[in-house]
Structure formats: C-alpha cells, structure tokens
Design an enzyme around this catalytic site. Structure first.
Site, PDB file in Angstrom:
ATOM      1  N   SER A  90       4.069   3.259   3.064  1.00 52.37           N
ATOM      2  CA  SER A  90       3.454   3.236   4.389  1.00 52.37           C
ATOM      3  C   SER A  90       4.244   4.118   5.334  1.00 52.37           C
ATOM      4  O   SER A  90       5.482   4.188   5.240  1.00 52.37           O
ATOM      5  CB  SER A  90       3.426   1.812   4.943  1.00 52.37           C
ATOM      6  OG  SER A  90       3.022   1.843   6.306  1.00 52.37           O
ATOM      7  N   TYR A 143       8.208  -5.887   5.765  1.00 51.07           N
ATOM      8  CA  TYR A 143       7.169  -5.020   5.170  1.00 51.07           C
ATOM      9  C   TYR A 143       7.767  -3.668   4.787  1.00 51.07           C
ATOM     10  O   TYR A 143       7.565  -3.179   3.666  1.00 51.07           O
ATOM     11  CB  TYR A 143       6.037  -4.860   6.195  1.00 51.07           C
ATOM     12  CG  TYR A 143       4.909  -3.951   5.777  1.00 51.07           C
ATOM     13  CD1 TYR A 143       3.978  -4.351   4.821  1.00 51.07           C
ATOM     14  CD2 TYR A 143       4.749  -2.682   6.357  1.00 51.07           C
ATOM     15  CE1 TYR A 143       2.919  -3.514   4.459  1.00 51.07           C
ATOM     16  CE2 TYR A 143       3.709  -1.849   6.007  1.00 51.07           C
ATOM     17  CZ  TYR A 143       2.787  -2.269   5.055  1.00 51.07           C
ATOM     18  OH  TYR A 143       1.753  -1.444   4.701  1.00 51.07           O
TER      19      TYR A 143
END
Ligand code: NAP
Length: 247
Positions: free
Chosen positions: A142, A155
């Site tokens: 990401s 995350y």
C-alpha cells in the site's frame, strides 16, 4: 474469449468485492481461468463467478480464510482438481482498520497481522511447492507505507512485511522462471478505504495525487494484468506504486 480448456489458471485472493473483484474480471477477460477466493461474502463471490462464466471464462468460487494454512492448502487442491495447476497467484485479500497504535487492541493487532501478513505467507509457501514454472505472483502492499500517516502503524507494518516477502521470495524462486512483484495502490474507492471516513476526509485523499482523483479498482486491475501477463517477464522483485503520483 480464449480457449477455456487451455487457459492458464489464476488465483485471486479476496476477490468477492473491491479491487479483487475487478482483478478477477480483468484476468478472466485476459483469458485466465479464475479462482474467486473469499472468506465471508459467498453471495458476491458466486454472483461474480456466474458473471464471468456468462462471458465464456472458466471460474470457480473457493471459500478460504487466507490466514488459515489448511484453508489455503485446500484452496490450491480444489483449484488443481477443478481448473489445473496454478500459473498466477494474486495476494489481494486484506483488511485495514485505521487506529492509533496506542488504542489498538491485541485482537485487532493479531487479526491484521494474521490476514495481511500470515495470509500472504500461507499462499506464498503453498505456491512455492505447487505453482507451474513460468508463473507470476503479485502481492499487495500500500502507498500508505510511504506516507507514514497517524493511525496506520499496524497496517503499514503488515505491508512492509509483504514488501520484504516480495523481494526475498523473488530470489528464492531462482530457476523456476516465476516472477514475484507487488502493487502498492494509493487510495482506491472501495469499502476498505471509504468505510468510516467523512466526505471531507475522502476529498482530501482524492486531492493528494496530481491526477486529482481517487483510484478505481480498474486502475489497479490494469497494473495487475500487466504483472500477471507475458509482457512483464523482466520485472521481478519490484514494488509498483500505482497511486496517480500521490507518493
Ligand atoms: P475490500 O474492498 O475491503 O475487499 C477485501 C476483500 O478481501 C474482500 O473480497 C474480502 O472477502 C477479502 N478478505 C478479507 N479477509 C479475508 C480473509 N481472511 N481471507 C480471504 N479473503 C479475505 O478491500 P480492497 O480495497 O479491495 O483491498 C484489496 C487489497 O488492496 C488489500 O490488500 C488492501 O490492503 C490493498 N489496498 C487497498 C487500498 C484502498 O484504498 N482500497 C489501498 C492500498 C492497498 P470477504 O468479504 O469474503 O471477507
């Protein structure tokens, strides 16, 4: 549509919704027989499989929680029995719950690592033993990893791990002619990104890239189509940041 019988086989994890569903559609139209993996959304997965079949593709829905090694092993076995040995693995399944590190519960920490990191480990380990030579693996990182925004510590840690897996696993597959790359999307308009955000927050994210919009699942699907296809054969061990120039 390509000859279904001779089609190469692609597993897309987390393909019931969001980016994964767009990946399944794109790979099916590229001529792959597609496994639509899901953990909970069986209705959506079944509907997508029907849609792909109606367009002449071979497709099956396979329920497997990627964080569970037995589920992943069974998914590969089902795939081999019904479609053939795997040529392409796309590790798209993931969750994102944005919360300051100090407020993160043990349960959320474990769940995020289990799905995003262990899930990728489980499928890579299975792929090492079972994928066809000449295949393609596409992992999901990401762009948040490059942005270091508050709330993203856990995350981002899982995505840093996925990037590490990508670099090392590409080398461990020496001699197999299998490439291992990762895509690192910027904000994409799916439930994972949109849920829990105000309209103002969403607009602020949309303004980040010089291209001045949110990504759409299809933007990511075209990148994965390239990395899963024959034209990307000399791209290996790389992280491709698909984010409209946001970072
Ligand atoms: P999404 O819309 O929330 O969809 C997630 C998909 O993953 C669903 O199909 C879900 O299926 C599946 N899934 C969740 N847990 C699973 C598990 N344990 N086992 C198997 N499947 C599971 O998310 P998305 O936005 O498409 O994100 C896809 C990937 O892109 C993720 O890896 C995410 O980190 C990455 N990404 C997204 C963005 C973004 O802005 N959207 C940006 C950068 C990176 P069920 O409903 O059946 O559980």
């Amino acid at each position: 549509m390509n000859n279904v019988k001779n089609a190469k086989v692609a597993i897309v994890t987390g393909a019931s919704r969001g980016i994964g569903a767009a990946l399944a559609r794109r790979l099916a139209s590229d001529g792959f027989a597609v496994v639509v993996n899901y953990a909970a959304s069986s209705k959506e997965a079944d509907a997508l499989v029907e849609e792909l079949k109606a367009q002449g593709a071979a497709a099956i829905a396979v329920k497997a929680d990627v964080s569970n090694a037995d589920d992943v092993r069974n998914m590969f076995e089902t795939t081999e029995q019904q479609l053939g040995k795997v040529d392409v693995l796309v590790n798209n399944a993931g969750i994102m719950k944005v919360l300051p590190l100090a407020d993160t519960s043990d349960a959320l920490y474990t769940q995020t690592l289990d799905i995003n990191m262990r899930g990728t480990f489980n499928t890579l380990r299975e792929a090492a033993a079972r994928m066809n030579n000449g295949g393609r693996i596409v992992n999901f990182s990401s762009t948040t990893l490059a942005l270091n925004m508050p709330g993203y510590a856990i995350y981002n840690a899982t995505k840093a791990a996925v990037e590490a897996f990508t670099h090392v696993f590409a080398k461990e597959l020496r001699g197999r002619d299998i490439t291992v790359n990762a895509v690192a999307p910027g904000p994409v308009a799916t439930a994972l990104f949109l849920d829990g955000k105000t309209e103002e927050q969403i607009q602020n994210f949309a303004k980040m890239p010089p291209l001045q919009r949110l990504g759409q699942p299809e933007d990511i699907a075209s990148v994965v189509s390239f990395l899963a296809g024959s034209d990307s054969g000399w791209v290996n061990g790389q992280i491709l940041r698909a984010n409209g120039g946001a970072a």
